[in-house]
Design a protein around this motif. Structure first.
Motif, PDB file in Angstrom:
ATOM      1  N   ASN A 105      93.308  61.017  41.724  1.00  0.00           N
ATOM      2  CA  ASN A 105      93.548  60.179  40.548  1.00  0.00           C
ATOM      3  C   ASN A 105      92.956  58.784  40.728  1.00  0.00           C
ATOM      4  O   ASN A 105      93.547  57.781  40.325  1.00  0.00           O
ATOM      5  N   ARG A 106      91.811  58.723  41.383  1.00  0.00           N
ATOM      6  CA  ARG A 106      91.103  57.467  41.618  1.00  0.00           C
ATOM      7  C   ARG A 106      89.627  57.631  41.248  1.00  0.00           C
ATOM      8  O   ARG A 106      89.089  58.734  41.318  1.00  0.00           O
ATOM      9  N   ILE A 107      88.997  56.522  40.875  1.00  0.00           N
ATOM     10  CA  ILE A 107      87.545  56.508  40.716  1.00  0.00           C
ATOM     11  C   ILE A 107      86.969  56.478  42.126  1.00  0.00           C
ATOM     12  O   ILE A 107      87.257  55.556  42.904  1.00  0.00           O
ATOM     13  N   ILE A 108      86.182  57.496  42.479  1.00  0.00           N
ATOM     14  CA  ILE A 108      85.668  57.559  43.851  1.00  0.00           C
ATOM     15  C   ILE A 108      84.626  56.454  44.051  1.00  0.00           C
ATOM     16  O   ILE A 108      84.029  55.970  43.089  1.00  0.00           O
ATOM     17  N   PRO A 109      84.386  56.031  45.314  1.00  0.00           N
ATOM     18  CA  PRO A 109      83.478  54.893  45.565  1.00  0.00           C
ATOM     19  C   PRO A 109      82.101  55.026  44.925  1.00  0.00           C
ATOM     20  O   PRO A 109      81.583  54.061  44.354  1.00  0.00           O
ATOM     21  N   ALA A 110      81.487  56.215  45.009  1.00  0.00           N
ATOM     22  CA  ALA A 110      80.136  56.383  44.441  1.00  0.00           C
ATOM     23  C   ALA A 110      80.149  56.185  42.928  1.00  0.00           C
ATOM     24  O   ALA A 110      79.262  55.526  42.360  1.00  0.00           O
ATOM     25  N   ALA A 111      81.172  56.727  42.256  1.00  0.00           N
ATOM     26  CA  ALA A 111      81.283  56.576  40.798  1.00  0.00           C
ATOM     27  C   ALA A 111      81.592  55.122  40.437  1.00  0.00           C
ATOM     28  O   ALA A 111      81.075  54.593  39.441  1.00  0.00           O
ATOM     29  N   PHE A 112      82.423  54.483  41.246  1.00  0.00           N
ATOM     30  CA  PHE A 112      82.771  53.067  41.055  1.00  0.00           C
ATOM     31  C   PHE A 112      81.500  52.218  41.055  1.00  0.00           C
ATOM     32  O   PHE A 112      81.291  51.384  40.169  1.00  0.00           O
ATOM     33  N   GLU A 113      80.631  52.463  42.026  1.00  0.00           N
ATOM     34  CA  GLU A 113      79.390  51.691  42.142  1.00  0.00           C
ATOM     35  C   GLU A 113      78.420  52.014  41.015  1.00  0.00           C
ATOM     36  O   GLU A 113      77.727  51.126  40.509  1.00  0.00           O
ATOM     37  N   ARG A 114      78.349  53.286  40.611  1.00  0.00           N
ATOM     38  CA  ARG A 114      77.476  53.658  39.484  1.00  0.00           C
ATOM     39  C   ARG A 114      77.903  52.930  38.215  1.00  0.00           C
ATOM     40  O   ARG A 114      77.077  52.418  37.461  1.00  0.00           O
ATOM     41  N   GLY A 115      79.220  52.897  38.000  1.00  0.00           N
ATOM     42  CA  GLY A 115      79.744  52.227  36.807  1.00  0.00           C
ATOM     43  C   GLY A 115      79.447  50.742  36.813  1.00  0.00           C
ATOM     44  O   GLY A 115      79.017  50.166  35.806  1.00  0.00           O
ATOM     45  N   LYS A 116      79.653  50.107  37.961  1.00  0.00           N
ATOM     46  CA  LYS A 116      79.411  48.670  38.085  1.00  0.00           C
ATOM     47  C   LYS A 116      77.925  48.349  37.901  1.00  0.00           C
ATOM     48  O   LYS A 116      77.556  47.411  37.186  1.00  0.00           O
ATOM     49  N   ALA A 117      77.065  49.145  38.522  1.00  0.00           N
ATOM     50  CA  ALA A 117      75.612  48.923  38.405  1.00  0.00           C
ATOM     51  C   ALA A 117      75.144  49.090  36.966  1.00  0.00           C
ATOM     52  O   ALA A 117      74.284  48.327  36.489  1.00  0.00           O
ATOM     53  N   CYS A 118      75.699  50.063  36.272  1.00  0.00           N
ATOM     54  CA  CYS A 118      75.330  50.297  34.865  1.00  0.00           C
ATOM     55  C   CYS A 118      75.686  49.075  34.020  1.00  0.00           C
ATOM     56  O   CYS A 118      74.873  48.618  33.199  1.00  0.00           O
ATOM     57  N   LEU A 119      76.874  48.522  34.234  1.00  0.00           N
ATOM     58  CA  LEU A 119      77.313  47.384  33.426  1.00  0.00           C
ATOM     59  C   LEU A 119      76.537  46.112  33.789  1.00  0.00           C
ATOM     60  O   LEU A 119      76.314  45.251  32.932  1.00  0.00           O
ATOM     61  N   GLU A 120      76.103  45.988  35.037  1.00  0.00           N
ATOM     62  CA  GLU A 120      75.236  44.862  35.418  1.00  0.00           C
ATOM     63  C   GLU A 120      73.902  44.967  34.662  1.00  0.00           C
ATOM     64  O   GLU A 120      73.358  43.962  34.188  1.00  0.00           O
TER      65      GLU A 120
END
Length: 284
Positions: A45-60
């Motif tokens: 029930n967590r955003i895994i690290p790789a997905a977390f980074e993909r999401g952050k990079a997309c928004l940047e």
């Protein structure tokens, strides 16, 4: 004034930029990225690290685009994956630090209300209708007509969640389909009961899976600039059977099926078939 909207879905992040004045909104740029924020989300029930980074990079990247277009006002909205993840708030805070983008989490009910308003603008609602929006984390249902929504609810049965919970064989097995059907019987009992009185005639699909069904059924159609289109229900049923019987490898070679949906389209078929069969709907 230039305005922007960002939709942070469980699978895809959408960015739309428009020129706005008091009388109209003209879209000048839109894009989306398959971020897959809900990857393996059901395990912890967590955003895994790789997905977390993909999401952050997309928004940047989206922030850079908005700066280039000199956007004056923006609104970013998060749905199921961030809503349910134990580290969803951490993701919001990290994005704010790195981009300045403030993300608002909306409830499933708010999401369903926005879907209804958007579909109404498209002109797709004609009489007693059930709107279905299949996301990665959740699926929204709205019983409505042209005048109002009579019942709406969001369920945590998005394509990615169902895939992670119930599907391991390739192709999906009869046993897995049976288990899924039993789970939907239990989860969607309230929806099926409501329709006994409402008697929806038409199912309107408002998510990317339905665009894929349309484009795979008729290769001459592109959903890119369509407000709405009718999908022949018998054509859909043939396509659904083909997709459910196929392997992952076979689906990778099917025309008009993007990589993001190669597996999740099967779960979208299971959900759509369930609704069409249980509610005895004839128009799609």
């Amino acid at each position: 004034m230039r305005i922007a909207a960002i939709d942070l879905g469980s699978n895809t992040f959408h960015l739309l930029i428009a020129e706005y004045n008091s009388s109209q909104i003209d879209i000048i740029y839109k894009t989306n990225k398959p971020v897959r924020l809900s990857e393996n989300i059901t395990q912890y029930n967590r955003i895994i690290p790789a997905a977390f980074e993909r999401g952050k990079a997309c928004l940047e990247e989206y922030k850079t685009i908005m700066d280039e277009f000199k956007v004056e006002k923006m609104h970013a909205v998060a749905t199921s994956a961030i809503r349910s993840a134990t580290n969803g708030q951490e993701f919001i805070e990290q994005v704010k630090l790195s981009t300045g983008i403030e993300i608002q989490i909306i409830s499933g009910q708010e999401e369903a209300s926005l879907i209804y308003e958007a579909v109404k603008v498209s002109g797709a609602i004609d009489g007693r209708t059930l709107i279905m929006d299949i996301g990665g984390g959740s699926t929204e249902f709205i019983f409505c007509d042209e005048n109002k929504a009579y019942w709406k609810k969001s369920f945590d049965i998005g394509a990615a969640r169902l895939m992670q919970k119930f599907w391991t064989n390739d192709p999906i097995s009869i046993g897995e389909l049976k288990t899924l059907h039993e789970y939907l019987d239990e989860t969607l009992r309230e929806l099926v009961e409501f329709n006994k009185g409402f008697k929806a005639r038409t199912l309107v699909g408002s998510a990317g899976a339905f665009e894929t069904f349309l484009e795979m059924s008729d290769s001459s159609i592109s959903s890119t600039n369509l407000k709405s289109a009718t999908l022949n229900i018998n054509q859909y049923k043939k396509l659904s059977e083909k997709l459910k019987l196929s392997t992952h490898e076979e689906r990778t070679h099917m025309p008009n099926l993007i990589p993001l949906r190669v597996d999740m389209i099967v779960m979208a078929c299971v959900l759509t078939d369930y609704i069409l069969n249980e509610l005895k709907i004839q128009d799609l």
